[in-house]
Design an enzyme around this catalytic site. Structure first.
Site, PDB file in Angstrom:
ATOM      1  CE  LYS A  11       0.825   1.481   4.429  1.00 58.31           C
ATOM      2  NZ  LYS A  11       1.557   2.666   4.784  1.00 58.31           N
ATOM      3  N   PRO A  96       9.638  -3.913  -1.110  1.00 52.75           N
ATOM      4  CG  PRO A  96      10.489  -1.991  -2.148  1.00 52.75           C
ATOM      5  CD  PRO A  96       9.297  -2.905  -2.131  1.00 52.75           C
ATOM      6  CB  VAL A  97      12.253  -5.280   3.918  1.00 55.34           C
ATOM      7  CG1 VAL A  97      12.176  -5.440   5.436  1.00 55.34           C
ATOM      8  CG2 VAL A  97      11.891  -6.607   3.246  1.00 55.34           C
ATOM      9  CB  ALA A  98      12.238  -1.484   6.956  1.00 49.98           C
ATOM     10  N   GLY A 100       7.613   1.489   4.520  1.00 50.46           N
ATOM     11  CA  GLY A 100       6.390   2.291   4.638  1.00 50.46           C
ATOM     12  C   GLY A 100       5.313   1.814   3.690  1.00 50.46           C
ATOM     13  N   GLY A 103       4.695  -3.995   4.102  1.00 50.79           N
ATOM     14  CA  GLY A 103       5.166  -5.294   3.610  1.00 50.79           C
ATOM     15  C   GLY A 103       4.884  -6.456   4.547  1.00 50.79           C
ATOM     16  CB  SER A 105       0.879  -5.088   7.678  1.00 52.65           C
ATOM     17  OG  SER A 105       1.608  -4.365   8.622  1.00 52.65           O
ATOM     18  CG  ASP A 138      -0.412  -0.230   8.568  1.00 54.46           C
ATOM     19  OD1 ASP A 138      -1.238   0.589   9.044  1.00 54.46           O
ATOM     20  OD2 ASP A 138       0.710   0.099   8.143  1.00 54.46           O
TER      21      ASP A 138
END
Ligand code: ATP
Length: 293
Positions: A11, A96-98, A100, A103, A105, A138
């Protein structure tokens, strides 16, 4: 052996406002969450015997143990529905990780949906969302997805008309940002609150220009002050004709909305050339799961 694959969509926030900080440390938010056509694939398979949960991830920077949100989701639904069969969960990571982009969630939400389907538990979306609240703010949104207004601490969800098929660019610089750190450094007395209601009205009318004009994220100034690369990435997107460009969630991912594919490709190439972002992805909004239609 039984096997099921669930897509877990990322998202972005078209608008993100923080209204207040509660006594218990949580923040009251008002935000518009829009899924995009970028997803992880979550494969869940069963053995024939009772057993535990095993995790395998294509991205080896993620934990492959009980720290993984997929593990926590599987453990929760197994416990609540008395499922005893052993499970293997394979994560094919593309988000992509961390970043925003929710990912972890969305992977957790996909596990809840997947296990519900695999074992024909017949839990409603409402029941899955209630369960999801235990996993993170989220996760309830990610259970149903599409485009939603999210209020409270993220658990009060109202479906809204999403963005149409506009070209979008997502760029994530090579830094990881902790959501906790961003909230700790947020000074609510200094922020300019975005006009979320105006943006919802514009979405309803399909007025993309106004949706973009009203894009605002109160967390952006916190992350941008620490990492100038966010301002630079937005600058490139705007120079290349983005109708709007903004950080998503607590960052550091920046997304831009473009009028046409030509501009999108121009911005993609410029972003790659600049080497400011590690991940540069061309995408578009995603407004619902096919199995929900
Ligand atoms: P949000 O937008 O909800 O704040 P995010 O996109 O910023 O989330 P994630 O990608 O969810 O952040 O990653 C946050 C942390 O969660 C990482 O440090 C990661 O190691 C951990 N994590 C645990 N399980 C997962 C998973 N399945 N996918 C991604 N991260 C996971």
């Amino acid at each position: 052996m039984n096997l099921i694959v669930e897509k877990a969509y990322a998202k972005v926030n078209l608008g993100l406002d923080v209204l207040s900080r509660r006594e218990d440390g949580y923040h009251e938010v008002k935000m518009i969450m829009q899924q995009i056509d970028l997803f992880d694939e979550i494969e869940i398979s069963t053995g024939f015997i009772e057993g535990g949960i095993t995790i395998e991830s294509s991205d080896k920077s993620l934990p492959e143990n009980s720290d993984n949100l997929c593990y926590k989701a599987a453990e929760l639904i197994r416990e609540m529905c008395d499922v005893k069969i052993g499970l293997h969960i394979k994560i094919d990571k593309h988000i992509p990780v961390a970043a925003g982009m929710a990912g972890g969630s969305t992977d957790a939400a996909a596990v809840l949906r997947g296990i519900n389907r695999l074992f024909m538990l017949e839990l409603s979306d409402d029941e899955l969302r209630k369960m999801a609240e235990k996993l993170g703010a989220d996760v309830p949104f990610c259970v149903s997805g599409g485009c939603m207004l999210s209020e409270g601490i993220g658990e009060i969800l109202s479906p809204v008309k999403g963005l149409s098929e506009v070209p979008m660019l997502v760029a994530k610089p090579q830094i990881g940002v902790s959501t906790k750190w961003v909230y700790e450094n947020l000074d609510l007395s200094k922020v300019t609150h975005p006009d979320i209601d105006g943006q919802l009205e514009a979405l309803k009318k399909g007025d993309i220009n106004t949706v973009c004009k009203l894009m605002g994220n109160v967390l952006e100034s916190v992350t941008e002050e620490e990492y100038d690369v966010i301002r630079q990435i937005k600058g490139i997107m705007k120079e290349e004709g983005a109708l709007g460009a903004m950080m998503s969630g607590s960052g550091p991912t920046v997304f831009g909305i473009f009028e046409n594919l030509e501009q999108l490709k121009g911005a993609y190439n410029k972003m790659k050339e600049s080497a400011l972002a590690k991940d540069v992805i061309m995408t578009k909004p995603y407004n619902g799961r096919p199995d929900m239609e």
